[in-house]
Structure formats: C-alpha cells, structure tokens
Design a protein around this motif. Sequence first.
Motif, PDB file in Angstrom:
ATOM      1  N   LEU A 170       3.974  -4.349   7.390  1.00 40.09           N
ATOM      2  CA  LEU A 170       4.864  -3.186   7.433  1.00 40.09           C
ATOM      3  C   LEU A 170       4.424  -2.156   6.402  1.00 40.09           C
ATOM      4  CD1 LEU A 170       8.469  -4.489   8.111  1.00 40.09           C
ATOM      5  CD2 LEU A 170       6.500  -4.305   9.609  1.00 40.09           C
ATOM      6  N   ALA A 171       4.709  -0.923   6.698  1.00 47.02           N
ATOM      7  CA  ALA A 171       4.336   0.169   5.799  1.00 47.02           C
ATOM      8  C   ALA A 171       5.597   0.878   5.317  1.00 47.02           C
ATOM      9  CB  ALA A 171       3.423   1.135   6.522  1.00 47.02           C
ATOM     10  N   ASP A 172       5.487   1.566   4.191  1.00 47.46           N
ATOM     11  CA  ASP A 172       6.629   2.349   3.712  1.00 47.46           C
ATOM     12  C   ASP A 172       6.626   3.719   4.393  1.00 47.46           C
ATOM     13  OD1 ASP A 172       4.753   3.951   2.487  1.00 47.46           O
ATOM     14  OD2 ASP A 172       5.091   3.129   0.482  1.00 47.46           O
ATOM     15  N   ASP A 173       7.487   4.600   3.962  1.00 53.23           N
ATOM     16  CA  ASP A 173       7.621   5.888   4.647  1.00 53.23           C
ATOM     17  C   ASP A 173       6.354   6.734   4.539  1.00 53.23           C
ATOM     18  OD1 ASP A 173      10.111   5.006   5.217  1.00 53.23           O
ATOM     19  OD2 ASP A 173      11.105   6.140   3.632  1.00 53.23           O
ATOM     20  N   GLN A 174       5.565   6.445   3.476  1.00 46.25           N
ATOM     21  CA  GLN A 174       4.308   7.190   3.316  1.00 46.25           C
ATOM     22  C   GLN A 174       3.145   6.518   4.073  1.00 46.25           C
ATOM     23  OE1 GLN A 174       6.403   6.896   0.381  1.00 46.25           O
ATOM     24  NE2 GLN A 174       7.068   8.882   1.147  1.00 46.25           N
ATOM     25  N   GLY A 175       3.454   5.428   4.741  1.00 47.80           N
ATOM     26  CA  GLY A 175       2.388   4.744   5.487  1.00 47.80           C
ATOM     27  C   GLY A 175       1.599   3.755   4.651  1.00 47.80           C
ATOM     28  N   ASN A 176       2.006   3.534   3.373  1.00 43.57           N
ATOM     29  CA  ASN A 176       1.324   2.524   2.553  1.00 43.57           C
ATOM     30  C   ASN A 176       1.873   1.138   2.875  1.00 43.57           C
ATOM     31  OD1 ASN A 176      -0.066   4.559   1.005  1.00 43.57           O
ATOM     32  ND2 ASN A 176       1.922   4.957   0.026  1.00 43.57           N
ATOM     33  N   LEU A 177       1.029   0.145   2.776  1.00 47.84           N
ATOM     34  CA  LEU A 177       1.487  -1.218   3.029  1.00 47.84           C
ATOM     35  C   LEU A 177       2.599  -1.561   2.050  1.00 47.84           C
ATOM     36  CD1 LEU A 177      -1.921  -3.017   3.623  1.00 47.84           C
ATOM     37  CD2 LEU A 177      -0.274  -2.195   5.308  1.00 47.84           C
ATOM     38  N   ASP A 178       3.620  -2.210   2.579  1.00 49.57           N
ATOM     39  CA  ASP A 178       4.789  -2.537   1.757  1.00 49.57           C
ATOM     40  C   ASP A 178       5.027  -4.044   1.893  1.00 49.57           C
ATOM     41  OD1 ASP A 178       7.303  -2.977   0.697  1.00 49.57           O
ATOM     42  OD2 ASP A 178       8.062  -1.026   1.342  1.00 49.57           O
ATOM     43  N   MET A 179       4.494  -4.806   0.915  1.00 46.40           N
ATOM     44  CA  MET A 179       4.558  -6.271   1.007  1.00 46.40           C
ATOM     45  C   MET A 179       5.994  -6.776   1.021  1.00 46.40           C
ATOM     46  SD  MET A 179       1.880  -7.998   1.514  1.00 46.40           S
ATOM     47  CE  MET A 179       0.391  -7.142   2.016  1.00 46.40           C
ATOM     48  N   GLN A 180       6.836  -6.124   0.247  1.00 41.76           N
ATOM     49  CA  GLN A 180       8.234  -6.596   0.191  1.00 41.76           C
ATOM     50  C   GLN A 180       8.880  -6.524   1.569  1.00 41.76           C
ATOM     51  OE1 GLN A 180      10.657  -5.055  -3.074  1.00 41.76           O
ATOM     52  NE2 GLN A 180      10.324  -7.145  -3.815  1.00 41.76           N
ATOM     53  N   ARG A 181       8.643  -5.425   2.246  1.00 44.17           N
ATOM     54  CA  ARG A 181       9.187  -5.300   3.605  1.00 44.17           C
ATOM     55  C   ARG A 181       8.523  -6.314   4.533  1.00 44.17           C
ATOM     56  NH1 ARG A 181       9.593   0.655   5.833  1.00 44.17           N
ATOM     57  NH2 ARG A 181      11.611  -0.028   6.638  1.00 44.17           N
ATOM     58  N   GLY A 182       7.240  -6.536   4.335  1.00 48.09           N
ATOM     59  CA  GLY A 182       6.525  -7.515   5.149  1.00 48.09           C
ATOM     60  C   GLY A 182       7.094  -8.915   4.957  1.00 48.09           C
ATOM     61  N   PHE A 183       7.383  -9.251   3.709  1.00 49.07           N
ATOM     62  CA  PHE A 183       7.973 -10.560   3.421  1.00 49.07           C
ATOM     63  C   PHE A 183       9.350 -10.676   4.070  1.00 49.07           C
ATOM     64  CE2 PHE A 183       5.741 -12.978  -0.131  1.00 49.07           C
ATOM     65  CZ  PHE A 183       4.520 -12.382   0.106  1.00 49.07           C
ATOM     66  N   ALA A 184      10.142  -9.601   3.953  1.00 49.46           N
ATOM     67  CA  ALA A 184      11.487  -9.625   4.537  1.00 49.46           C
ATOM     68  C   ALA A 184      11.410  -9.793   6.058  1.00 49.46           C
ATOM     69  CB  ALA A 184      12.223  -8.330   4.175  1.00 49.46           C
ATOM     70  N   PHE A 185      10.455  -9.102   6.654  1.00 50.71           N
ATOM     71  CA  PHE A 185      10.253  -9.202   8.106  1.00 50.71           C
ATOM     72  C   PHE A 185       9.936 -10.654   8.498  1.00 50.71           C
ATOM     73  CE2 PHE A 185       7.143  -8.207  11.754  1.00 50.71           C
ATOM     74  CZ  PHE A 185       8.154  -8.098  12.700  1.00 50.71           C
ATOM     75  N   CYS A 186       8.989 -11.257   7.784  1.00 54.52           N
ATOM     76  CA  CYS A 186       8.602 -12.641   8.109  1.00 54.52           C
ATOM     77  C   CYS A 186       9.731 -13.625   7.829  1.00 54.52           C
ATOM     78  CB  CYS A 186       7.354 -13.044   7.319  1.00 54.52           C
ATOM     79  SG  CYS A 186       5.871 -12.208   7.913  1.00 54.52           S
TER      80      CYS A 186
END
Lengths: 409, 409
Positions: free
Chosen positions: A348-364
């Motif tokens: 997942l990426a943040d609003d600027q399109g940078n990878l966002d590990m925290q969101r990625g972890f939450a997604f998984c």
Amino acid sequence: MRLEKDMKLRERAAKVIPNGMYGHQNVSLIAPGTPQFFTRAEGAYLWDVDGNRYVDYMCGYGPQLLGYCHPEIDRAYCEQLSRIDVATGPTPLMVELAEKWTELVTHADWAMFCKNGTDATTMALMTARAYRGRKKILIATGAYHGATTWCTPFPDGTVPEDRAHIIHYEYNNVESLEKAAEEAGDDLAGIFASPFKHDVLTDQQLPDPAYAKRARALCDEKDALLIVDEIRAGLRIARDASWSLMGVEPDLTSWGKSLANGHPISALLGSEKAKAAAGKIYATGSFWFAGAAMAASLVTLKILQETDYLERMIGLGTRLRTGLGEIGQRRSISIRQTGPEQMPLIMLADDQGNLDMQRGFAFCSGLMEKGVYFHPWHNMFISAAMTDKDIDMTLEAADRVLADMSVDA
Amino acid sequence: MRLEKDMKLRERAAKVIPNGMYGHQNVSLIAPGTPQFFTRAEGAYLWDVDGNRYVDYMCGYGPQLLGYCHPEIDRAYCEQLSRIDVATGPTPLMVELAEKWTELVTHADWAMFCKNGTDATTMALMTARAYRGRKKILIATGAYHGATTWCTPFPDGTVPEDRAHIIHYEYNNVESLEKAAEEAGDDLAGIFASPFKHDVLTDQQLPDPAYAKRARALCDEKDALLIVDEIRAGLRIARDASWSLMGVEPDLTSWGKSLANGHPISALLGSEKAKAAAGKIYATGSFWFAGAAMAASLVTLKILQETDYLERMIGLGTRLRTGLGEIGQRRSISIRQTGPEQMPLIMLADDQGNLDMQRGFAFCSGLMEKGVYFHPWHNMFISAAMTDKDIDMTLEAADRVLADMSVDA
C-alpha cells in the motif's frame, strides 16, 4: 483468541529455538496476527494450529506450485520411499530426471541435483569461477541468491573476505552492468541475474530485454558465464528458463523450491560449455542423491507439461490484480501491484504514492483475520490449485479490510 | 555381465551429469566392480540395478542407522506428508523436535534444523564468528566439515579469500592446537573438531582426552566456541554428543545424516551461551521447516532411546574386527582396522606395513562380487539392522577373497 495455541507454541519455541524461529519463516517481522505454526495443508489452503483456514498466497514461499498434499506427486514420493530413497548410491531415477529437465530447459545440457536453493547458487558461483579460473562475480544490488557466507543478506557471522570478489550492479541498468563488467576486467567469472527483480520491500521490475541481452553479450565477449537464478521464479514464468521468453539463453540456471512441488530437491542446470567446469567443483550432500524427491519431481514435470497450470496461474493472478485495482480506485487507496501477475508484490502507498509499511501491515493483518494469507513486503505466489472462487473471496475480504481502513484513516 | 545395466546407465548419465556422477557417491574413484546405481534397499541390504544384493557397510555414507526402509520411521514420514510438510510456516513438530533433541544432548539448550550437514557446519562457523564478532576459526588439517566454499576439500571454484581466517592444527596434537590458538590471538572465534579423526585415506584415530580437554579449556580461556562436528559420527558413538563420553561438553554441535534415519534433516545444537549469537545469523532454506522429516526424526529418536541399537552396533563391529583380525593373521595379510568398531576404516597394508591402496581396491572388488559392499578408503558404518549372520557371511567372503589374493601375490 484466534491464535491462542499458536502463542503458547511460540513461548515453548522461544526456549529451544534462537529467537523462537529463524529464517524466512519467522513471522515476527511481518503483519501482527500472522500465525507461526500450521497443522494442515491441502490444495490452496493452510490451517493454523488453532484451526483457522487460509487461502495461502505464499505457497510455502514458493515450493507449492500445484497444490499442497498433491495426491499423485506425494504418492510417487512414498512409493519410491518404500523401495529405496537415500542409499550408498543414486537410483536410475537420477539419470531419468536429468534427461527430462534438460529436455525441458532449452539452454540445459546437464543437471546436478542438490537440496537447498543455496546449494544450487553456490554451485553456480563455483562453476563460474572454475570455468576459466577467474574470480569476479557480478550480482545485482539487493538481489537474494541464498543464505550462506557469500550471499546471506545480513552480515552477522560473515567476514568481509566472503565477498571479496563480488561486484554489484543495478538490475535492469545496462550502464551499471557495463561499469561492473569493466571493473572486473579480464577476471570476470560470471554474471548473476534474477529472472525479474523480486527483491523484498520494493516494487518488483520485469526484466528489460536490453539488460538481459547485454548481460548475455558481455558474458560472450568476456568468455564468462551468465547465471540466471530461477529458484524463486522458475516454472512460474515459463516451462523453460524464464529468459527464454526474451530469447536469452543463460549458461547456468539454479532451480529449487517447486521442482518437486515441495519435496526437497534443487538443481543446477548448465549448458555444454559449462560442463567441464561443473565437473571440476566438489559439491555434495548426504541427501542429494535420494530417490523419493526425484520420483516426485518426475511426476511434477509430467504435470507441468500436460496441464495448463501456468496459464491458469496467470489467469488467477490477473483476476486478483484487476480486482484489487478496482477496489483501490473505488476506495481511493493506492495499491502498488508489481511483478508478474502470478508472483505479485502487493503493497500500500500513502497519499503521496510512497510505500506505507504500516498500512501494508494493517491490510495483511485484516486479511489474515478473514482467512487470507498475504505478505506485506515479499512477493507472493499464485498456486495452480487456486480457483476463481478463492480469488473472489480474497477480493471480497480485501474490499472489507480496505473499507475499514478508509474509515479509520 | 554382473553390472551390465549399471554400465548402460553410466553411459546415459555421462551425457547429462558432469563426470557421469558427482560428490561422495561417484564410484569412479573406488574399487572396480562397484555398482553406481541401486534400485532397492531393505534393512542392511542394497540391490543394484542389475539385481545383485549387497550387505551394505556404507549405510548411504551414514544416514542409514536403523535399517533401510524402516517401516515405523517411513510410515511417520508419509503420514505427516499427508497432513502437511513444506508450508508457509513450520508445524508444531519443530518445537517438539527441538525439545526432544536438546533433552537428549547434554550440552544443548537450543536447536536449529536445516537440510545438509554443510548447512549445520556453516551455521556453526557463522555463529562462532557472530558470538564475539571475531574471525579466526581453527580446523584440523584434513578434516572434512562439508562441501561449500569455506570447507570443500578441493580448491576448484573457490578463491583463497574463502579461507582467509581459517587456521589449521593437527588433530589430537595439543601443542599444535595451542600454537594455532596463539596465532589466532584475541581474534579466536571458535575451534572445530570431529568426534574422532575420521579423515579419508589414512588410519582413523580416537580422540585423546587431553586434546579434547585442552580444546575446551582454550575456548573457555579465550571466550570462543568449541564446535564438535557430529555429522558423520553422531548417534553412532553415544546417545549424546560424542565427547560426552570424555566429559567434554561443546558449545555447538552439528548433526545430520542419521538424525531421521535417512530422511533429509540436519541440525545445529547449541548451549545457552551461544544462543544470542545463533539468533543473529541469517540462515534458512526452502525445505528446512518441513514437517515430514521432523516426524521421522521424532520416531528415530524414540527408537534410539528405547532400544539397544548402539550396543548392538558395537557388538557387530567388534565381531567383524575380531574376525578380520583372525583371518589376516591366518592368511599373513596385514589388515589395518582403525577407529571405533562401529565405524571402522579397513585398509590393507603391504609387507612393510604401509597402506597399499591397490590391495585395498582388490579386496573391495572381490568382496563386491560376493555381495559385500566395502569401501577402500572411507570409514564404513555398521547398521543396527545387521545381524551376526551378516557379519559371518562377510567374514567368510573376506576369507575367500584374501585367500585368492594370497595365491595371486
């Protein structure tokens, strides 16, 4: 509690295993709520020790290609086991297997079987050095080629000399590759490449044909060996070496993981040119010549040739990619999907399109609770045992998890 | 012709396998008339591809401890295979296995499982270096600790830097060991030792307690780790680390081969002191966490604890040694029998008492024709599946072969 037994086992494990678990299957660095221990596997599914079922998008980090507990393949293993497995010499199956794999893989004229992927990459390294008695090896920065002294991604327990003659270049960057080859001068032994850029924690990249062709040409010009490390991607890209799709034939390819759909066997395949060099190195292992995994590999190979497993995996991966793209758009969440459809890295990426590990972890973590095993920073693997229904269930779960995340944000 | 099918298979193998075969199971360097390929194994016996039966004194170079195709152990393997083997995480069996092995082995507080013996010795090397961030490793000259860049016995494909920080000493020689430790200075990471000197092509030596104790003391004085490589001898000397018989406890022991009676699993066991260092290194493999070999190892362990397998092996080995000694004396042929009775190295000597490989080869070739698989220059392995009858048949064959050789000479 969803992972109650798992947590108790982790406590026991911490007492008798360093860090409680080690290597790529240690879940302490991935999404919270990821189970550590499993008790059942079948087809595309895994059951954790607490009885929760998952559609498994990791496939054991690759070995499972055609489904867990594949009846035909496992039967071949056990039948061979009842005749002869490990012994004081190999079985005739070893010759048959070398014949079949070299038939399938265009560049290959010979095979050496081993156990770990790292065995095969280390034999490739040694063969390249033995080929003309040279030392320098080119490896793409960040590429994973195994876990022993010369290649393990972390320095602890290694010494600087372990990598004395390794020169790094940037994957897909012709200029960088040429510069590294120039640095190697007339001591270039070989160039390592992955079939595509499948480094962890970063977007995957398909190979640029110009890069692949330049790697081939540089090896030809300098009489060095081109090594493509197929351990992770092999048999998931083509029924041949992966770069055959671009018309580039390596001298050596290392294979593992899915060669026998999870039974322990790996291989170094090579062209005639590299055969004498491969015959010079001394590499061996107690279980390398065992017959049962070879019997299983022969059945696996037959299935690969007789079925549309690859086309189905690509179709399933495309269905997943398209579906996730639509969900992301609808939920205004930027999902970065890279690499081949059948080996996706999904972050997942943040609003600027940078990878966002925290969101990625939450997604998984959210998916895990809904019975979908996704990895937040490692490429995943579509299994030929999955069905459209599994993909649709995954998409439904993803939609719900992302909906919750949108609300939370 | 006795090896007709075998010879035809060798021709096919030469086309698709470098040198036709590689590693320790390549028979081109041992006695003429040794079959390369086998199709059946049961208990103490092997059948070659031409249907000839052998009492097998190599036991697959060690893995076979309790008999080939052991029904109880193989059943455990296949039953586990039908539930879950390789997957995206380990099974609870891994924790149970680590608990059981650390219970059995006195010095061990933790375990890491792997596949090859070389995996375990490499992890030992890395753990010793990670322990205090030091580099120097002491290894006995001629000792075999695996087949990868830092330890393979032949230099082809390696670079001098692979062994930059390895210092050699002479096994059983306290002075030599002390000199090597002095050379390492305050950069000593660890000392490797085999349970006994089981180098190929030379008489074996049992460990001198003074040497073992001095190795332990040097590691204590210098805060380095003592590593005993049990891969070949483990479980054949004691139901514990081999040096426990001398009251010497290592910090690390590497195990393999017979840990699951031939199923592919190896291990690094370690003491509490070395646990943090082991937790720092990155070592892993695609099949290391697979459940089936662990299930097989649990059953093997149970049998080791519940039966007199070890005492029987020693008894069988002693019967063989005594019998061969008597035959040699009667036939006036000097038979050099060294090492533990259950892991004998048996070589012939000339009239001056020097090792005579040609006579050794002739002896093994003769035995091979009579259905006895002996090795001319590698230690052999007594199997717990052998019986007095097998030993007596072997002695009878040896007597006839040596009688023929006496006539020829």
